[in-house]
Design a protein around this motif. Structure first.
Motif, PDB file in Angstrom:
ATOM      1  N   VAL A 129       0.693  -1.385   0.148  1.00  2.25           N
ATOM      2  CA  VAL A 129      -0.035   0.065   0.033  1.00  2.25           C
ATOM      3  C   VAL A 129       0.829   1.244  -0.064  1.00  2.25           C
ATOM      4  N   ASP A 141      -5.327   7.491   6.255  1.00  2.00           N
ATOM      5  CA  ASP A 141      -6.094   6.685   5.277  1.00  2.00           C
ATOM      6  C   ASP A 141      -5.366   5.549   4.496  1.00  2.00           C
ATOM      7  N   LYS A 189      -6.506   1.104   4.983  1.00  2.00           N
ATOM      8  CA  LYS A 189      -6.557   0.550   3.765  1.00  2.00           C
ATOM      9  C   LYS A 189      -5.418  -0.921   4.096  1.00  2.00           C
ATOM     10  N   PRO A 232      -7.377  -2.654   8.186  1.00  2.00           N
ATOM     11  CA  PRO A 232      -8.889  -2.098   8.373  1.00  2.00           C
ATOM     12  C   PRO A 232      -9.136  -2.464   9.844  1.00  2.00           C
TER      13      PRO A 232
END
Length: 318
Positions: free
Chosen positions: A115, A167, A171, A174
């Protein structure tokens, strides 16, 4: 009887040692498992690592790629750094041209599940002022320096970067969403307070001009009505020519600038030369590109350094 007692004592001591060793082994295993259970986060350089630790809290283990005390503009990742990235869950970088190595590195590590967070996303970027030295450089370097990447030096921009990091953490993990949101709200409030401190104290400044080592404080100056004159460009990797030095010295004298600001990670030689020529003082203003080992050991962070900067600015501009 003596022999029996000796044997019993020896056996007891042996059992105690076994129990202690077993306990230590269990503890070490537990610590390793705890570390492995944390979300593995890699940050490109200091402010990204600091923000990630603040928002991630106990759920993350953060690795800062750029070593303490290293100027990050021209830093490049090693083979080991690329291995670290290839096994990470989340990678946080500033963007806006700060990390010129990112695209090539990410395309070569083969971590499709990584990510990625470009922390400056959504921030209106300042165009980088060009000097004669930069204009003589090649197209590639010229392109990489078209924006000023030092967005984090405005507390409100830092707030946006923390939101982007929040954020990204959600991601990647969670299950930790409530933790990340709670931590973000805490530090967002602290950034609001820091912003207000800058507004209140710099509004009283009798002068608005600062002379700095390199073009790092534009976002801060825009936010609080100051004017930055930089000795060097965005990357802090070149020295001004004699004509530029003379122009800066004239500016200092004509505008009664009391302080020339150098930096910890950049040689103070040029700043000190201008200070000596004009009778100004020479002080350090920290662009928070990286903290030294001593600073980290003393517990300094984004907020403490930004407040130190504010104190120095107030003194220089009064």
């Amino acid at each position: 009887m003596k022999k029996i007692l000796t044997a019993v004592l020896a056996a007891a001591v042996g059992l105690a040692c076994l129990a202690g060793c077993s306990s230590q082994s269990t503890q070490s295993t537990a610590n390793a498992e705890n570390a492995n259970s944390k979300i593995q986060v890699v940050a490109s350089f200091y402010p990204m690592a600091d923000f990630a630790k603040k928002i991630g809290g106990d759920r993350v283990q953060v690795m800062n790629l750029v070593p303490a005390g290293t100027e990050p503009h021209d830093w490049e990742p090693s083979t080991n750094d690329m291995k670290t990235l290839s096994s990470a869950k989340l990678f946080i970088y500033n963007g806006a041209g700060m990390e010129k190595w990112v695209d090539n590195t990410l395309s070569s590590i083969g971590n499709d599940s990584l990510v990625q967070v470009e922390a400056s996303k959504g921030i209106t970027l300042r165009a980088a002022a060009k000097d004669e030295h930069e204009e003589e450089e090649g197209e590639e370097e010229h392109e990489s320096s078209q924006y000023d990447p030092h967005v984090w030096l405005s507390p409100m921009n830092a707030k946006t970067e923390m939101a982007n990091i929040r954020d990204g953490l959600i991601k990647a993990d969670p299950d930790g969403e409530s933790v990340y949101r709670e931590n973000y709200e805490k530090y967002a409030s602290e950034l609001d307070a820091l912003d207000q401190e800058y507004k209140d104290q710099l509004a009283k400044a009798t002068s608005k001009n600062i002379v700095v080592s390199h073009q790092a404080f534009g976002y801060l100056c825009d936010a609080y009505g100051l004017n930055q004159l930089a000795i060097e460009g965005i990357d802090a990797d070149s020295e001004p020519d004699a004509k530029t030095m003379a122009a800066i010295a004239d500016f200092v004298k004509q505008n009664n600038v009391k302080t020339i600001f150098s930096e910890e990670l950049v040689s103070p030689k040029v700043a000190q030369t201008i200070a000596d020529e004009t009778g100004a003082a020479c002080e350090e203003l920290n662009p928070l590109e990286g903290l030294s080992d001593d600073d980290l050991a003393a517990g300094k962070d984004y907020f403490s350094v930004m407040r130190e900067n504010l104190d120095k600015l107030v003194k220089a501009l009064s």
